[in-house]
Design an enzyme around this catalytic site. Structure first.
Site, mmCIF file in Angstrom:
data_model
loop_
_atom_site.group_PDB
_atom_site.id
_atom_site.type_symbol
_atom_site.label_atom_id
_atom_site.label_comp_id
_atom_site.label_asym_id
_atom_site.label_seq_id
_atom_site.Cartn_x
_atom_site.Cartn_y
_atom_site.Cartn_z
ATOM 1 N N SER A 157 -18.698 81.084 -11.686
ATOM 2 C CA SER A 157 -19.361 81.547 -10.465
ATOM 3 C C SER A 157 -20.879 81.369 -10.622
ATOM 4 O O SER A 157 -21.342 80.921 -11.667
ATOM 5 C CB SER A 157 -19.002 83.001 -10.197
ATOM 6 O OG SER A 157 -19.348 83.785 -11.295
ATOM 7 N N ASP A 165 -8.963 82.003 -8.934
ATOM 8 C CA ASP A 165 -8.922 83.450 -8.674
ATOM 9 C C ASP A 165 -7.703 83.772 -7.814
ATOM 10 O O ASP A 165 -7.377 83.016 -6.894
ATOM 11 C CB ASP A 165 -10.148 83.903 -7.845
ATOM 12 C CG ASP A 165 -11.453 83.698 -8.565
ATOM 13 O OD1 ASP A 165 -11.419 83.463 -9.790
ATOM 14 O OD2 ASP A 165 -12.514 83.767 -7.902
ATOM 15 N N ILE A 166 -7.063 84.896 -8.105
ATOM 16 C CA ILE A 166 -5.922 85.313 -7.281
ATOM 17 C C ILE A 166 -6.387 85.618 -5.854
ATOM 18 O O ILE A 166 -5.783 85.206 -4.874
ATOM 19 C CB ILE A 166 -5.253 86.566 -7.884
ATOM 20 C CG1 ILE A 166 -4.594 86.193 -9.217
ATOM 21 C CG2 ILE A 166 -4.213 87.151 -6.923
ATOM 22 C CD1 ILE A 166 -3.982 87.367 -9.952
ATOM 23 N N LYS A 207 -16.279 58.166 -15.062
ATOM 24 C CA LYS A 207 -15.239 58.970 -15.715
ATOM 25 C C LYS A 207 -14.754 60.093 -14.794
ATOM 26 O O LYS A 207 -13.549 60.295 -14.621
ATOM 27 C CB LYS A 207 -15.833 59.563 -17.003
ATOM 28 C CG LYS A 207 -14.818 60.216 -17.893
ATOM 29 C CD LYS A 207 -15.462 60.550 -19.227
ATOM 30 C CE LYS A 207 -14.566 61.400 -20.084
ATOM 31 N NZ LYS A 207 -15.272 61.864 -21.293
ATOM 32 N N CYS A 233 -38.660 99.712 6.023
ATOM 33 C CA CYS A 233 -37.575 100.674 6.190
ATOM 34 C C CYS A 233 -37.837 101.931 5.346
ATOM 35 O O CYS A 233 -38.705 102.707 5.697
ATOM 36 C CB CYS A 233 -36.237 100.017 5.884
ATOM 37 S SG CYS A 233 -34.900 100.796 6.802
ATOM 38 N N GLN A 251 -40.642 105.027 5.654
ATOM 39 C CA GLN A 251 -40.337 106.463 5.590
ATOM 40 C C GLN A 251 -41.126 107.142 4.464
ATOM 41 O O GLN A 251 -41.700 108.212 4.644
ATOM 42 C CB GLN A 251 -38.830 106.657 5.412
ATOM 43 C CG GLN A 251 -38.027 106.060 6.576
ATOM 44 C CD GLN A 251 -36.515 106.172 6.407
ATOM 45 O OE1 GLN A 251 -36.018 106.598 5.365
ATOM 46 N NE2 GLN A 251 -35.772 105.788 7.433
ATOM 47 N N HIS A 310 -36.298 95.483 9.367
ATOM 48 C CA HIS A 310 -36.290 94.549 8.226
ATOM 49 C C HIS A 310 -36.776 93.164 8.649
ATOM 50 O O HIS A 310 -35.969 92.280 8.935
ATOM 51 C CB HIS A 310 -34.870 94.435 7.654
ATOM 52 C CG HIS A 310 -34.429 95.662 6.935
ATOM 53 N ND1 HIS A 310 -34.708 95.875 5.602
ATOM 54 C CD2 HIS A 310 -33.742 96.741 7.358
ATOM 55 C CE1 HIS A 310 -34.204 97.040 5.236
ATOM 56 N NE2 HIS A 310 -33.612 97.588 6.286
ATOM 57 N N GLU A 362 -37.870 90.873 6.903
ATOM 58 C CA GLU A 362 -37.536 89.822 5.924
ATOM 59 C C GLU A 362 -36.344 88.978 6.353
ATOM 60 O O GLU A 362 -36.200 87.829 5.939
ATOM 61 C CB GLU A 362 -37.289 90.438 4.535
ATOM 62 C CG GLU A 362 -36.022 91.271 4.362
ATOM 63 C CD GLU A 362 -36.177 92.743 4.745
ATOM 64 O OE1 GLU A 362 -37.079 93.058 5.532
ATOM 65 O OE2 GLU A 362 -35.392 93.577 4.259
HETATM 66 N N1 GLN Z 1 -32.211 105.467 3.538
HETATM 67 C C1 GLN Z 1 -32.986 105.249 4.709
HETATM 68 C C2 GLN Z 1 -32.174 105.442 5.973
HETATM 69 O O1 GLN Z 1 -30.985 105.447 5.950
HETATM 70 C C3 GLN Z 1 -33.622 103.868 4.686
HETATM 71 C C4 GLN Z 1 -32.646 102.751 4.781
HETATM 72 C C5 GLN Z 1 -33.234 101.414 4.405
HETATM 73 O O2 GLN Z 1 -34.274 101.352 3.781
HETATM 74 N N2 GLN Z 1 -32.552 100.347 4.714
HETATM 75 O O3 GLN Z 1 -32.734 105.584 7.029
#
Ligand code: GLN
Length: 534
Positions: free
Chosen positions: A13, A148-149, A224, A382, A386, A508, A510
């Site tokens: 893998s 893999d099974i 080969k 995220c 917070q 997010h 990203e």
């Molecule tokens: N734990 C936090 C929430 O549930 C942040 C989640 C996160 O960072 N993806 O809101």
């Protein structure tokens, strides 16, 4: 008619099947074809959302709010394919659907079995993706290694599909390893022969072999492999190790993989190339003009894959600024033991990514405090938003012991808390705030300077939210609420006055960054960090 490419893996893998699939997608797109990519995961979880990052790496979120395998992140970064929950098929999902149908009486009279019921469901799910968006070529990556099974029902399904679709409409590309034995100075083909043998046992003859190798493949080695594995020598493609994953499409093209695939699928040859990709991504990564150090402070630092999209997006931010981003991975628990200064005094910017649970929280808060008071660019994502709110509430607003109710149920100052609707939810799977939500960006903010528009949409994966009861108190001390989800009045972005670049977001970003189109916030964060380093 849609054509299919099945990608299977052999020998070991972690050969990079996801990147190979994404690169093949890129090659075909560069020929003007409309593609989609599916990942089949043989585990019984319905989706990876409930798995620990140590088990699975990052959970990638699609626009429609599906929690999926991180390979979908590669697919979206390399290509323009629009991916949704249909692009990640798991054993759990297949069984869930078959069992539901059985209870409804859809199979009345029959014994429900792996063949044909499970395999039919898999085939249906694959073809469904093609039909949905009028796709020219669907690439289907089968997780796991031949032998893999767990992956057998998936392999049986693609065997049947290949047979039903007929030659010229579906091919199997087998990714394999050609190990180099140092003491003998030889590369070995035997594991590949065995792996192909195993595939043939279950009725699949690969059409193309993609050989992961440290050394170039000589003519003799190709001959080969060709002889023993029943593929033409031109179909033995070398996937030589490269320094940067974004080079992979180029190296595969050098071995004419694109022309070969088109020929095998009976698609007329099309002259298109990857000039842009080479110039705007690969060459910039190879020859950066400057460099910058970014600390990523998290608790899954030891694991390469836990913050995959964050690391990639930072690199994209670097590309947009013609700079190399050196990522310094800092374990937030170490910050608690040795202090933020030890780890952050010689970096140019700090990023705190998403996360769950109490472990490591106080270390993250100390890191954020360090970045805030030292006017070091900070980007919170995220949980990183917070914790930034908690830090500011405690240390700037005098709300002693402010916290999120995720970490302290009875805190006097619950600056982050659950909405009523989340409190009622008992099930863990697929119940967070997930996927794309619109956000209104406030003018004259760092956020607006980045996006250059007010109406944006970003992907979410969290349960807790900023508690609006504290908006006035925090804003009085210099917190700016630069992005809001209007329909529910939820805070999506914050930033700080009197700081060069302190931005934190509840979503997010990203997940939407691409190497040739960096996410604006990552681009500006790197820009600010470069300024800080100058
Ligand atoms: N734990 C936090 C929430 O549930 C942040 C989640 C996160 O960072 N993806 O809101």
């Amino acid at each position: 008619m849609t054509k299919y490419i099945f990608i299977t893996g052999g020998v070991v893998s972690s050969l990079g099947k996801g990147i190979a699939s994404a690169s093949i997608g890129k090659l075909l797109e560069s020929k003007g074809l409309k593609i989609s990519i599916i990942k089949c995961d043989p585990y019984i979880n319905v989706d990876p959302g409930t798995m620990n990052p140590y088990q699975h790496g990052e959970v990638y979120v699609t626009e429609d709010g599906a929690e999926t395998d991180l390979d979908l992140g590669h697919y979206e970064r390399f290509t323009n394919a629009v991916l949704s929950r249909d692009n990640n098929i798991t054993t759990g999902k297949i069984y869930e659907s078959v069992i539901k149908k059985e209870r409804k009486g859809k199979y009345l009279g029959s014994t429900v079995q792996v063949i044909p019921h499970i395999t039919d469901e898999i085939k249906y799910s694959i073809k469904h993706v093609a039909a949905l968006r009028n796709i020219d070529v669907v690439i289907v990556e089968i997780g796991g290694t031949v032998g893999d099974i767990e992956s057998l029902p998936f392999l049986e399904s693609i065997r049947q599909l290949k047979q039903e679709l007929g030659t010229g409409n579906a091919i199997d590309i087998h990714l394999t390893l050609i190990p180099y034995i140092k003491s003998a100075d030889e590369i070995k083909t035997k594991p590949t022969q065995h792996s192909v043998g195993k595939l043939r046992e279950i009725g699949i003859q690969p059409d193309i072999l993609l050989c992961r190798t440290e050394k170039k493949l000589t003519h003799d080695v190709r001959e080969k492999i060709s002889l023993f594995c029943n593929v033409g020598p031109e179909a033995v493609i070398a996937a030589v190790d490269v320094a940067n994953i974004y080079e992979v499409p180029l190296t595969l093209q050098e071995d004419n993989l694109d022309a070969l695939i088109l020929r095998k699928l009976g698609i007329a040859y099309r002259e298109r190339d990857l000039k842009n990709w080479k110039a705007s991504v690969v060459n910039v990564v190879k020859n950066p003009e400057r460099s910058v150090k970014i600390a990523v402070v998290g608790k899954y630092i030891a694991l390469q894959d836990a913050y995959k999209s964050i690391y990639e997006a930072l690199m994209h931010g670097g590309i947009a600024n013609k700079a190399k981003v050196e990522i310094v991975k800092v374990d937030s628990e170490d910050i608690l033991k040795q202090g933020a200064y030890t780890f952050l005094s010689n970096v140019d910017g700090v990023l705190v990514p998403g996360g769950f649970g109490t472990r490591g929280i106080e270390g993250k808060i100390q890191a954020i405090h360090f970045a805030r008071v030292n006017k070091m660019p900070y980007f919170g994502i995220c949980l990183g938003m917070q914790t930034a709110v908690i830090e500011f509430a405690r240390n700037s607003c005098g709300l002693k012991d402010a916290n999120s109710t995720e970490f302290s149920k009875r805190t006097r100052y619950p600056v982050i808390s659950l909405l009523e609707e989340q409190k009622k939810i008992k099930d863990k799977g697929g119940t967070m705030r997930l996927g794309g939500y619109r956000c209104l960006v406030k003018k004259k903010t760092l956020a607006y300077a980045a996006y250059k528009k007010s109406d944006i949409s970003e992907r979410h994966r969290h349960r807790y939210e900023f508690n609006n009861k504290f908006k006035a108190a925090l804003s009085k001390k210099g917190m700016i609420f630069s992005g809001v989800f209007r329909a529910k009045n939820l805070v999506e972005m914050i930033e700080l006055k009197n700081h060069p670049w302190f931005v934190a977001v509840q979503f997010h970003p990203e997940f939407k960054s691409k190497p040739d189109n960096a996410h604006p916030l990552f681009r500006d964060f790197i820009k600010a960090a470069l300024k800080n380093s100058a």
